[in-house]
Design an enzyme around this catalytic site. Structure first.
Site, short mmCIF file in Angstrom:
data_model
loop_
_atom_site.label_atom_id
_atom_site.label_comp_id
_atom_site.label_asym_id
_atom_site.label_seq_id
_atom_site.Cartn_x
_atom_site.Cartn_y
_atom_site.Cartn_z
N GLU A 94 0.83 -1.20 0.00
CA GLU A 94 0.00 0.00 0.00
C GLU A 94 0.87 1.25 0.00
OE1 GLU A 94 -3.91 -1.83 2.24
OE2 GLU A 94 -2.38 -0.93 3.51
N CYS A 107 3.51 8.60 0.82
CA CYS A 107 4.04 7.68 1.83
C CYS A 107 4.15 6.32 1.15
CB CYS A 107 3.08 7.66 3.02
SG CYS A 107 3.51 6.43 4.25
N CYS A 121 1.92 -1.81 15.57
CA CYS A 121 1.85 -1.56 14.12
C CYS A 121 1.15 -2.70 13.40
CB CYS A 121 3.26 -1.37 13.57
SG CYS A 121 3.27 -1.06 11.79
N1 SAH Z 1 9.72 0.74 9.56
C1 SAH Z 1 9.81 2.16 9.47
C2 SAH Z 1 8.77 2.81 8.57
C3 SAH Z 1 7.35 2.34 8.68
S1 SAH Z 1 6.40 2.84 10.07
C4 SAH Z 1 9.80 2.78 10.84
O1 SAH Z 1 9.64 2.05 11.81
O2 SAH Z 1 10.02 3.97 10.96
C5 SAH Z 1 6.10 4.54 9.90
C6 SAH Z 1 5.81 5.23 11.23
O3 SAH Z 1 4.52 4.87 11.76
C7 SAH Z 1 6.80 4.87 12.33
O4 SAH Z 1 7.18 6.02 13.04
C8 SAH Z 1 5.97 3.96 13.21
O5 SAH Z 1 6.49 3.89 14.49
C9 SAH Z 1 4.63 4.60 13.13
N2 SAH Z 1 3.52 3.75 13.53
C10 SAH Z 1 3.43 2.41 13.43
N3 SAH Z 1 2.23 1.98 13.89
C11 SAH Z 1 1.55 3.09 14.29
C12 SAH Z 1 0.25 3.30 14.81
N4 SAH Z 1 -0.60 2.30 15.03
N5 SAH Z 1 -0.12 4.57 15.08
C13 SAH Z 1 0.72 5.62 14.84
N6 SAH Z 1 1.96 5.48 14.33
C14 SAH Z 1 2.37 4.23 14.06
#
Ligand code: SAH
Length: 346
Positions: A94, A107, A121
């Site tokens: 996605e 994104c 996540c």
């Molecule tokens: N693996 C990378 C990029 C993908 S996640 C990373 O960890 O940075 C992108 C962002 O979304 C990261 O900052 C992650 O911590 C955040 N994120 C993941 N799950 C989330 C959620 N349920 N609510 C808000 N932010 C979240």
């Protein structure tokens, strides 16, 4: 039986020029095709309208275009668009277009699924299937650029690697995609408009610094205390904060580029004064700013966004210590397009 056709996009511009020369045509045709493939995002030879019909047919006979396909496009009430992108082997990732008054941000995903196991996540629940290749990353950006022009009458302005996957675990391909995105033969975007977000792989952060990359770095920190961070991001036991800190200091010494920490404040997890104080200490190691992001619920409520007073506490203490803080509202929640919600639900 016909030999299997080659993916034309695996060819460099030079190879395309050579191909046309061998076919008895002009090398310049190679440039035209390259432009169709990489600047105009053509999905078929048919679409390459400045080539003659026989030339298009000849390409058709020799090659395929292994292009991604946007299978499903969903639009949020706030303007956010989510693409479900089908890859040539039928796997799906996605990507999201996030419009504001002044910018359009893409994104994008870097892997199918993710090998990390962040507890908050949604992508972590899909196992990592494979890395995306450079074209598959680049194509997501082009698809969003096209949507931005179509729906918002402006080109894409920024890119964040915050979709599915851990970009630093697919570093070479991410780098190649960024090279194409920033090159004049691709989209010609400035690397300063690109942010790679990582959960923090120290060795790879050092490698990026050595490679003198020009894009920005964001680190999903969420806690500056090892025990807390390990409980929500278990790989922190392999890459503890001390190692991350050293890598970030190294990054700053080499690039002089400020680091953004992404941080969600959850009730009962990291909403106390000691959590904020640890973050303040962590921020001292290299110039940085903190992005407090809203939690996007993914399940039955094991994690809950802390209340306003905890966010205020963070803001107040960080600012008092001279650290820039931004509070980011989520976009596209109604279509599961917000951070951490990408999980191929549809
Ligand atoms: N693996 C990378 C990029 C993908 S996640 C990373 O960890 O940075 C992108 C962002 O979304 C990261 O900052 C992650 O911590 C955040 N994120 C993941 N799950 C989330 C959620 N349920 N609510 C808000 N932010 C979240």
């Amino acid at each position: 039986m016909q030999a299997e056709k080659k993916d034309i996009r695996a060819l460099t511009k030079e190879q395309l020029r050579d191909f046309f020369v061998k076919e008895g045509d002009k090398a310049f045709r190679g440039n035209q095709v390259y432009e169709w493939l990489w600047q105009k995002g053509a999905h078929s030879f048919e679409a390459m309208t400045n080539l003659s019909k026989p030339t298009r047919q000849m390409l058709e006979d020799n090659f395929v275009i292994n292009h991604i396909k946007v299978d499903l496009m969903q639009r949020s009430s706030d303007g956010t668009i989510k693409n479900a992108v089908r890859l040539h082997d039928d796997l799906i990732v996605e990507s999201v277009l996030i419009p504001t008054d002044t910018r359009t941000t893409a994104c994008v995903s870097s892997q199918v699924g993710c090998s990390l196991d962040c507890k908050f996540c949604a992508t972590a629940r899909l196992k990592r299937m494979r890395n995306l290749n450079p074209d598959e990353i680049y194509d997501q950006v082009v698809a969003i650029d096209n949507e931005s022009r179509l729906y918002f009458s402006r080109p894409l302005s920024n890119i964040v690697f915050m979709g599915m996957g851990e970009p630093l675990m697919n570093y070479n391909n991410v780098l190649k995609a960024i090279d194409k995105i920033t090159s004049e033969e691709g989209l010609g975007m400035s690397p300063r408009r690109i942010t790679v977000s990582t959960s923090g792989v120290p060795k790879m952060i050092k490698k990026m610094a050595d490679d003198e990359v020009k894009f920005k770095l964001a680190v999903s920190l969420h806690s500056a205390l090892d025990d807390v961070r390990t409980s929500i991001m278990p790989f922190n036991s392999t890459f503890p904060l001390q190692d991350l800190r050293e890598a970030l200091e190294y990054w700053y010494s080499k690039t002089k580029s400020r680091i953004t920490y992404e941080y969600v404040v959850w009730s009962g997890i990291n909403d106390k004064r000691k959590d904020v104080e640890a973050l303040v200490r962590f921020c001292r190691f290299a110039p940085s700013k903190v992005n407090l992001i809203e939690y996007n619920p993914i399940d039955d409520g094991a994690f809950q966004q802390a209340d306003e007073s905890a966010i205020k506490l963070y803001q107040e203490i960080l600012e008092r210590n001279g650290i820039t803080v931004t509070v980011r509202r989520s976009r596209g929640k109604d279509i599961d397009a917000a951070c951490g919600q990408l999980a191929n639900k549809s």
